[in-house]
Design an enzyme around this catalytic site. Sequence first.
Site, PDB file in Angstrom:
ATOM      1  N   SER A 100       0.824  -1.208   0.000  1.00  0.00           N
ATOM      2  CA  SER A 100       0.000   0.000   0.000  1.00  0.00           C
ATOM      3  C   SER A 100       0.863   1.264   0.000  1.00  0.00           C
ATOM      4  O   SER A 100       1.599   1.490  -0.952  1.00  0.00           O
ATOM      5  CB  SER A 100      -0.957  -0.072   1.199  1.00  0.00           C
ATOM      6  OG  SER A 100      -1.952   0.906   1.119  1.00  0.00           O
ATOM      7  N   ASP A 150     -10.896  -3.504  -4.704  1.00  0.00           N
ATOM      8  CA  ASP A 150     -10.125  -2.821  -3.665  1.00  0.00           C
ATOM      9  C   ASP A 150     -10.832  -1.512  -3.318  1.00  0.00           C
ATOM     10  O   ASP A 150     -11.008  -0.651  -4.180  1.00  0.00           O
ATOM     11  CB  ASP A 150      -8.694  -2.553  -4.194  1.00  0.00           C
ATOM     12  CG  ASP A 150      -7.764  -2.048  -3.109  1.00  0.00           C
ATOM     13  OD1 ASP A 150      -8.215  -1.253  -2.264  1.00  0.00           O
ATOM     14  OD2 ASP A 150      -6.589  -2.445  -3.117  1.00  0.00           O
ATOM     15  N   HIS A 181      -8.306  -4.776  -0.301  1.00  0.00           N
ATOM     16  CA  HIS A 181      -6.992  -4.149  -0.079  1.00  0.00           C
ATOM     17  C   HIS A 181      -6.088  -5.034   0.793  1.00  0.00           C
ATOM     18  O   HIS A 181      -5.015  -4.616   1.198  1.00  0.00           O
ATOM     19  CB  HIS A 181      -7.196  -2.785   0.585  1.00  0.00           C
ATOM     20  CG  HIS A 181      -6.021  -1.854   0.415  1.00  0.00           C
ATOM     21  ND1 HIS A 181      -5.587  -1.418  -0.824  1.00  0.00           N
ATOM     22  CD2 HIS A 181      -5.172  -1.288   1.320  1.00  0.00           C
ATOM     23  CE1 HIS A 181      -4.537  -0.614  -0.667  1.00  0.00           C
ATOM     24  NE2 HIS A 181      -4.263  -0.527   0.623  1.00  0.00           N
TER      25      HIS A 181
HETATM   26  C1  MLT Z   1      -1.587   5.650   0.341  1.00  0.00           C
HETATM   27  O1  MLT Z   1      -0.406   5.754   0.019  1.00  0.00           O
HETATM   28  O2  MLT Z   1      -2.242   6.586   0.824  1.00  0.00           O
HETATM   29  C2  MLT Z   1      -2.218   4.324   0.171  1.00  0.00           C
HETATM   30  O3  MLT Z   1      -2.113   3.756  -1.014  1.00  0.00           O
HETATM   31  C3  MLT Z   1      -3.491   4.152   0.828  1.00  0.00           C
HETATM   32  C4  MLT Z   1      -3.158   3.907   2.237  1.00  0.00           C
HETATM   33  O4  MLT Z   1      -1.990   3.767   2.531  1.00  0.00           O
HETATM   34  O5  MLT Z   1      -4.077   3.816   3.032  1.00  0.00           O
END
Ligand code: MLT
Length: 200
Positions: A100, A150, A181
């Site tokens: 993420s 997601d 996710h």
């Molecule tokens: C981000 O970088 O904000 C992400 O992809 C989403 C998250 O980390 O919650």
Amino acid sequence: MRHRYERGKTDRTLVLFHGTGGSMDDLVGIAKVLDSSAHVIALEGDVDEHGMKRFFKRIRPGVFDEQDLIERTHALDDTLKALAKKYEVPVLKMVLVGYSNGANIISSYLSLFGKKVAGALLFQPMLPFRDTVFEDLEGLPVFMSASENDPIVPLSQSTALIDAYKKAHAKIQPYWHKDGHSLSNVTIEKAVHFFQTHWA
Ligand code: MLT
């Protein structure tokens, strides 16, 4: 940037990047499954968003502070070079592994610095920049998990990111699933298979 280091037995290093609200410990278990003999450097993001650690700032969910991302990606490059020197592990043998938010700064790094590392494993990434372009990534192995459902990453962003890697001639291998996710055991198995194909 805070980090944790575990010495391995080969010249390969897995560099780990957690997701928003995570810590440097989060992906260490996955690193052991990927390659138990590699060195491990687990990084922790410097940004504190209401008590949640991140690798760069965002304006709101899904909208990134791109200037901050650029500056922190340059700082990441300095960090990788400094840690490579400190632990005597070559940057060229580093495989970057991120989930993420951590995966997003890895794509930013590959976009700004190109082919300086051995490859990347990206779990549930987004486009780091509205206009994400990679220069020449010819032959660079990149695994990417993406989901049709997601709630955080729109499908169009996953496909745009895959296309951007393809355009740069990276060896991008997407793995599509329906687990939202999350980072499931099946996704990890697929990543292990990819890892072993390229680096065993
Ligand atoms: C981000 O970088 O904000 C992400 O992809 C989403 C998250 O980390 O919650």
